[in-house]
Design an enzyme around this catalytic site. Structure first.
Site, PDB file in Angstrom:
ATOM      1  N   LYS A   1       0.872  -1.176   0.000  1.00 46.84           N
ATOM      2  CA  LYS A   1       0.000   0.000   0.000  1.00 46.84           C
ATOM      3  C   LYS A   1       0.906   1.222   0.000  1.00 46.84           C
ATOM      4  O   LYS A   1       2.120   1.086   0.172  1.00 46.84           O
ATOM      5  CB  LYS A   1      -0.903   0.012   1.233  1.00 46.84           C
ATOM      6  CG  LYS A   1      -0.137  -0.248   2.543  1.00 46.84           C
ATOM      7  CD  LYS A   1      -1.033  -0.248   3.765  1.00 46.84           C
ATOM      8  CE  LYS A   1      -1.816  -1.503   4.005  1.00 46.84           C
ATOM      9  NZ  LYS A   1      -3.227  -1.468   3.713  1.00 46.84           N
TER      10      LYS A   1
ATOM     11  N   LYS B   1      -0.703   4.254   8.191  1.00 46.12           N
ATOM     12  CA  LYS B   1      -0.840   2.856   7.777  1.00 46.12           C
ATOM     13  C   LYS B   1       0.108   1.942   8.556  1.00 46.12           C
ATOM     14  O   LYS B   1       0.017   0.729   8.504  1.00 46.12           O
ATOM     15  CB  LYS B   1      -0.592   2.726   6.274  1.00 46.12           C
ATOM     16  CG  LYS B   1      -1.648   3.446   5.425  1.00 46.12           C
ATOM     17  CD  LYS B   1      -1.371   3.289   3.944  1.00 46.12           C
ATOM     18  CE  LYS B   1      -2.256   4.141   3.059  1.00 46.12           C
ATOM     19  NZ  LYS B   1      -3.597   3.559   2.804  1.00 46.12           N
TER      20      LYS B   1
ATOM     21  N   LYS C   1      -8.809  -7.376  -1.732  1.00 45.64           N
ATOM     22  CA  LYS C   1      -8.112  -8.163  -2.765  1.00 45.64           C
ATOM     23  C   LYS C   1      -7.409  -9.359  -2.133  1.00 45.64           C
ATOM     24  O   LYS C   1      -7.432 -10.479  -2.678  1.00 45.64           O
ATOM     25  CB  LYS C   1      -7.109  -7.277  -3.526  1.00 45.64           C
ATOM     26  CG  LYS C   1      -7.793  -6.186  -4.340  1.00 45.64           C
ATOM     27  CD  LYS C   1      -6.846  -5.071  -4.802  1.00 45.64           C
ATOM     28  CE  LYS C   1      -7.662  -3.845  -5.197  1.00 45.64           C
ATOM     29  NZ  LYS C   1      -6.869  -2.592  -5.226  1.00 45.64           N
TER      30      LYS C   1
HETATM   31  C1  26Q Z   1      -4.710  16.404  -3.021  1.00 51.51           C
HETATM   32  C2  26Q Z   1      -4.199  17.672  -3.240  1.00 51.51           C
HETATM   33  C3  26Q Z   1      -2.955  17.853  -3.816  1.00 51.51           C
HETATM   34  C4  26Q Z   1      -2.233  16.734  -4.212  1.00 51.51           C
HETATM   35  C5  26Q Z   1      -2.747  15.473  -4.008  1.00 51.51           C
HETATM   36  C6  26Q Z   1      -3.985  15.305  -3.408  1.00 51.51           C
HETATM   37  C7  26Q Z   1      -4.513  13.953  -3.184  1.00 51.51           C
HETATM   38  C8  26Q Z   1      -4.315  12.934  -4.114  1.00 51.51           C
HETATM   39  C9  26Q Z   1      -4.803  11.672  -3.881  1.00 51.51           C
HETATM   40  C10 26Q Z   1      -5.228  13.668  -2.037  1.00 51.51           C
HETATM   41  C11 26Q Z   1      -5.703  12.388  -1.811  1.00 51.51           C
HETATM   42  C12 26Q Z   1      -5.497  11.369  -2.734  1.00 51.51           C
HETATM   43  C13 26Q Z   1      -5.932   9.995  -2.532  1.00 51.51           C
HETATM   44  C14 26Q Z   1      -6.558   9.534  -1.462  1.00 51.51           C
HETATM   45  C15 26Q Z   1      -6.889   8.108  -1.345  1.00 51.51           C
HETATM   46  O1  26Q Z   1      -6.427   7.287  -2.130  1.00 51.51           O
HETATM   47  N1  26Q Z   1      -7.703   7.721  -0.364  1.00 51.51           N
HETATM   48  C16 26Q Z   1      -8.055   6.315  -0.202  1.00 51.51           C
HETATM   49  O2  26Q Z   1      -9.251   6.085  -0.925  1.00 51.51           O
HETATM   50  C17 26Q Z   1      -9.567   4.705  -0.950  1.00 51.51           C
HETATM   51  C18 26Q Z   1     -10.766   4.511  -1.836  1.00 51.51           C
HETATM   52  O3  26Q Z   1     -11.902   5.037  -1.231  1.00 51.51           O
HETATM   53  C19 26Q Z   1      -9.799   4.179   0.460  1.00 51.51           C
HETATM   54  O4  26Q Z   1      -9.992   2.790   0.396  1.00 51.51           O
HETATM   55  C20 26Q Z   1      -8.592   4.492   1.348  1.00 51.51           C
HETATM   56  O5  26Q Z   1      -8.872   4.130   2.687  1.00 51.51           O
HETATM   57  C21 26Q Z   1      -8.249   5.963   1.265  1.00 51.51           C
HETATM   58  O6  26Q Z   1      -7.048   6.221   1.982  1.00 51.51           O
END
Ligand code: 26Q
Length: 807
Positions: A543, A549, A655
């Site tokens: 992950k 985590k 998974k």
């Molecule tokens: C935001 C602003 C600037 C740059 C990056 C971001 C950004 C990018 C990706 C903020 C968050 C993310 C991704 C978050 C993420 O993957 N969260 C996960 O989502 C999954 C699907 O719902 C969950 O299973 C996870 O628990 C959660 O951590």
């Protein structure tokens, strides 16, 4: 499509010669891949066009999933399975001297996402198509996907992922569908008859060019669309040179600056980065997406007054939230709607999913920056905020004292999560506990105002990619035991549960697992040069790397086993191979230090003959979808050990479960629902409950130092991070400080003992293969509810109101 193998081979040969202008004798693997992919693409194209026509003809309501990330993984196997030609193609190619699995490796992997949120979007597209639902993706065609990770001397090094350099067989450029997106400049009002008309003189215009990718439904003739936008200059070179008096340097600079918009994916998935470029990306794909959707629907539907009956738009986290004011702008400025009407329509179209509770991840844009980049959109956000605040004061006066928290604009910042809840008809969390925490904590005032807007949609994964394709041996054996119906109806995996005690089935499960472990062992040998024992327990944590985590908890436990094995000659354990895969955001120093610590432990342990008979540590570099497909089928133990209440859902946990690994986990995210399915006896739960963690966070009372000083074993471990006994003096100071100086924010030391005990339970159960595989079968049997088909049906019925279409 292909009558038989002979016909396939003939078509293949002809196609090869036309494409490559040489005989098949001179073929490289890549030539063969290209030939095969082009044949498959051709078959997809007619279904693709036919699906589009059917949706138009039947006037089906369609959903558009707006997401900055789609972590798709490779297409070839998926498409072969969906077209029901996997077996035929595999055999024919083998007769021609090619292994399909090797060809598939030639396909560049679209890694257009960070982790869970991006992969979820990809699973959702797969399920939409499989269920025959009219649903499409809208995103950005990043020129560079998430960075490739190399490990050099234990350090993470990032390398650009130039995935498009040899072309992409699964996309079609649609230059005819390009639209322009304006940025900056100024806005003024002009008298127009009775009222006013808005004028926007942008400082910059960006041309958004769509690239469409077919999303092929599972054996149902449906092909939906994923539209990814690329940023280009709106001018021909000559035109630009004319306007700018022939300055070639300016031309290059202009093109470069525009292309950066779709150049790369931000590699951070928790901490919010307030970069203008990120906001530009957001408006870019949202505005382009909305324009193209409305263009195609306006052709067929006279009025947009009932837009909510014709389309739904889903906002994946706050990243696409500017679609709310952008739709308002289109309806008011371009379609002549009154505010109230536009607002009603916008809310009926839009829905929103929240994916994280971490405060540092909440998107908030500085007003000044937002206004200068999107002047007209800002005016609309301001008006939404004004009306919303007025509504609060009039109808919920007791909330006035919380205005700073609930206003859309406060302290000079625009709060995108608040805008998302206010501007949609549905807000959902991604697991029961997560939704409860949203309602009771983060969004409690909104929940009070709009209780009906909040709902839960527990995440899921596509069992086609994550079981049928990645674990063919297991899939075969499942079908032998319970028939094939589970492929269409994954909840039918239930039928396995009553066979859990079947000795033959247990033994077959064990030999399949061993076979998969052998394959992974080969890969580990190739990649890391480490020999691992396929009869050891494969204990896996894969992950993104994050403090919450708690990869560090896992590492510290291995570190403690090292001491036991070194010092207690009577200590016995089932041999274990600890496998890790994790990318750290490039600027996240702590996370990178944990990677370095894991690799230092690996070097120490793998080379020590006293311990390496019992433990090996493997850090697999560059964890990604295609690697994950090889890891899950070979795993015995699934590490889901986040600090309770921090992991919104998790999807890796599902998974692993579906591939017959047993979970060691905290009561967090979807682990709780996994536990509810399999019951306590079939899972290894440990640690603080979410409520206990939240109480510590709210009321204090936790002392890491007390844990450290009252448990000599722990103390010794932690000291060795810096005292020079195992590593350099002061070598892991940052980790040491995170635990002691900063009081162990994620309660690792608090949960350490309980984790250790759960690991001991695993050791005991594994010695009893009948019990172990009974538990494994039960887990697989209960994993059907975590198919994203179930999740997508819930979204379709309760949020989007879309129905399957017969194509
Ligand atoms: C935001 C602003 C600037 C740059 C990056 C971001 C950004 C990018 C990706 C903020 C968050 C993310 C991704 C978050 C993420 O993957 N969260 C996960 O989502 C999954 C699907 O719902 C969950 O299973 C996870 O628990 C959660 O951590």
């Amino acid at each position: 499509m292909f009558k038989d193998k002979e016909q396939f081979k003939k078509t293949f040969n002809d196609r090869f010669v036309t494409m490559h202008g040489k005989g098949i004798g001179e073929a490289t693997e890549n030539d063969v891949y290209q030939t095969l992919a082009s044949m498959i693409r051709e078959h997809v194209t007619s279904d693709w066009m036919h699906t589009r026509e059917t949706y138009v003809h039947k006037r089906s309501k369609q959903v558009y999933y707006f997401s900055l990330e789609f972590l798709l993984g490779r297409f070839l196997y998926n498409n072969l399975l969906s077209l029901d030609v996997l077996g035929l193609v595999q055999e024919s190619l083998r007769e021609l001297g090619h292994e399909l699995a090797d060809l598939a490796e030639e396909e560049p992997e679209p890694g257009l996402g960070n982790g869970g949120l991006g992969r979820l979007a990809a699973c959702f597209l797969d399920s939409l198509a499989a269920l025959g639902l009219p649903g499409h993706g809208n995103g950005i065609r990043y020129q560079f996907g998430l960075f490739k990770q190399k490990i050099v001397d234990g350090y993470q090094v990032e390398v650009p992922d130039n995935w498009l350099k040899n072309g992409n067989m699964w996309e079609v450029r649609r230059a005819d569908k390009a639209v322009d997106v304006p940025f900056g400049g100024h806005v003024w009002l002009e008298q127009h008859g009775e009222g006013y008309r808005i004028h926007h003189e942008p400082a910059e215009i960006v041309r958004a060019v769509p690239y469409d990718m077919p999303i092929v439904g599972y054996q149902n003739g449906v092909v939906n669309n994923l539209r990814l936008w690329s940023a280009e200059s709106p001018f021909d070179d000559d035109e630009f040179l004319d306007r700018n008096k022939g300055n070639y340097k300016d031309l290059l600079a202009h093109k470069q600056s525009i292309q950066t918009i779709s150049e790369f994916l931000y590699p951070d998935d928790t901490t919010y980065e307030g970069k203008v470029l990120r906001l530009k990306q957001q408006y870019f794909f949202v505005s382009a997406g909305l324009k193209s959707i409305l263009q195609s629907h306006k052709k067929r539907n006279a009025s947009l007054k009932h837009l909510g009956n014709i389309i739904a738009i889903h906002i994946n986290d706050t990243h696409p939230v500017v679609s709310i004011p952008e739709l308002m702008r289109i309806l008011i400025d371009e379609e002549g709607f009154e505010w109230e009407e536009a607002w009603r329509v916008t809310k009926s179209v839009m829905s929103f999913t929240n994916h994280t509770l971490l405060a540092e991840a909440l998107e908030r844009w500085p007003v000044d920056m937002f206004r200068s980049l999107l002047p007209r959109i800002y005016m609309i956000v301001e008006e939404i905020n004004r009306r919303f605040c007025k509504d609060v004061l009039e109808n919920y006066p007791h909330l006035e004292k919380h205005m700073r928290d609930i206003a859309i604009i406060s302290d000079g910042m625009i709060n995108m999560a608040n805008l998302a809840v206010v501007g949609t008809h549905s807000t959902n969390g991604v697991a029961q506990i997560h939704t409860e925490i949203l309602k009771q904590r983060e969004m409690r005032y909104f929940y009070e105002m709009f209780p009906l807007r909040f709902n839960n949609k527990t995440n899921g994964i596509t069992h086609r990619r994550w079981l049928m394709l990645s674990n063919p041996l297991l899939s075969e054996r499942i079908s032998e035991a319970i028939g094939e119906s589970w492929k269409q109806h994954p909840s039918d995996l239930q039928k396995l549960v009553k066979l859990a005690k079947d000795r033959q089935l247990q033994q077959d499960m064990a030999s399949i697992k061993r076979e998969n472990k052998l394959r992974l062992a080969e890969l580990i040998k190739e990649e890391n040069g480490i020999e691992v024992d396929p009869d050891s327990i494969f204990d896996v944590q894969v992950k993104r790397l994050h403090a919450y985590k708690r990869q560090l908890l896992n590492a510290l436990h291995i570190h403690s086993l090292y001491y036991r094995l070194k010092e207690d000659k009577s200590f016995k354990m089932v041999p274990r191979t600890f496998i890790f895969g994790a990318k750290a955001a490039p600027g996240y120093h702590y996370a990178k230090e944990v990677i370095r610590y894991l690799n230092a432990l690996a070097t120490l342990i793998n080379n020590d003959p006293d311990v390496n008979k019992f433990i090996k540590i493997v850090f697999l570099e560059n964890y990604r979808v295609s690697l994950a497909e090889k890891i899950f089928p070979a795993s015995d133990v699934s590490e889901q050990i986040s600090t309770a209440s921090y992991e919104a859902s998790g999807t890796g946990n599902m998974k692993f479960m579906m591939n017959g690994a047993l979970t060691i986990g905290t009561l967090d995210g979807a682990n709780i629902e996994i536990r509810d399915e399999v019951e306590d006896k079939n899972i290894f739960i440990f640690g603080l409950t979410p409520q206990e963690v939240m109480n510590y966070k709210k009321y204090g009372g936790y002392s890491a130092y007390d844990q450290y000083s009252s448990q000599p074993e722990l103390r010794r471990l932690i000291d060795s991070l810096v005292d020079g006994s195992l590593f350099g003096v002061g070598e892991f100071r940052m980790i040491y400080d995170s635990l002691l100086t900063y009081n162990d924010e994620f309660l690792i030391l608090k949960d350490f003992m309980s984790y250790q005990q759960a690991q001991e339970r695993i050791d005991r159960v594994y010695r009893n293969p009948e019990l172990w595989y009974e538990m494994v079968i039960c887990n697989i049997g209960k994993s059907g509810v975590f198919s994203s088909d179930r999740t997508i049906k819930e979204y379709a019925n309760a949020i989007w109101n879309i129905k399957p279409v017969q194509v």
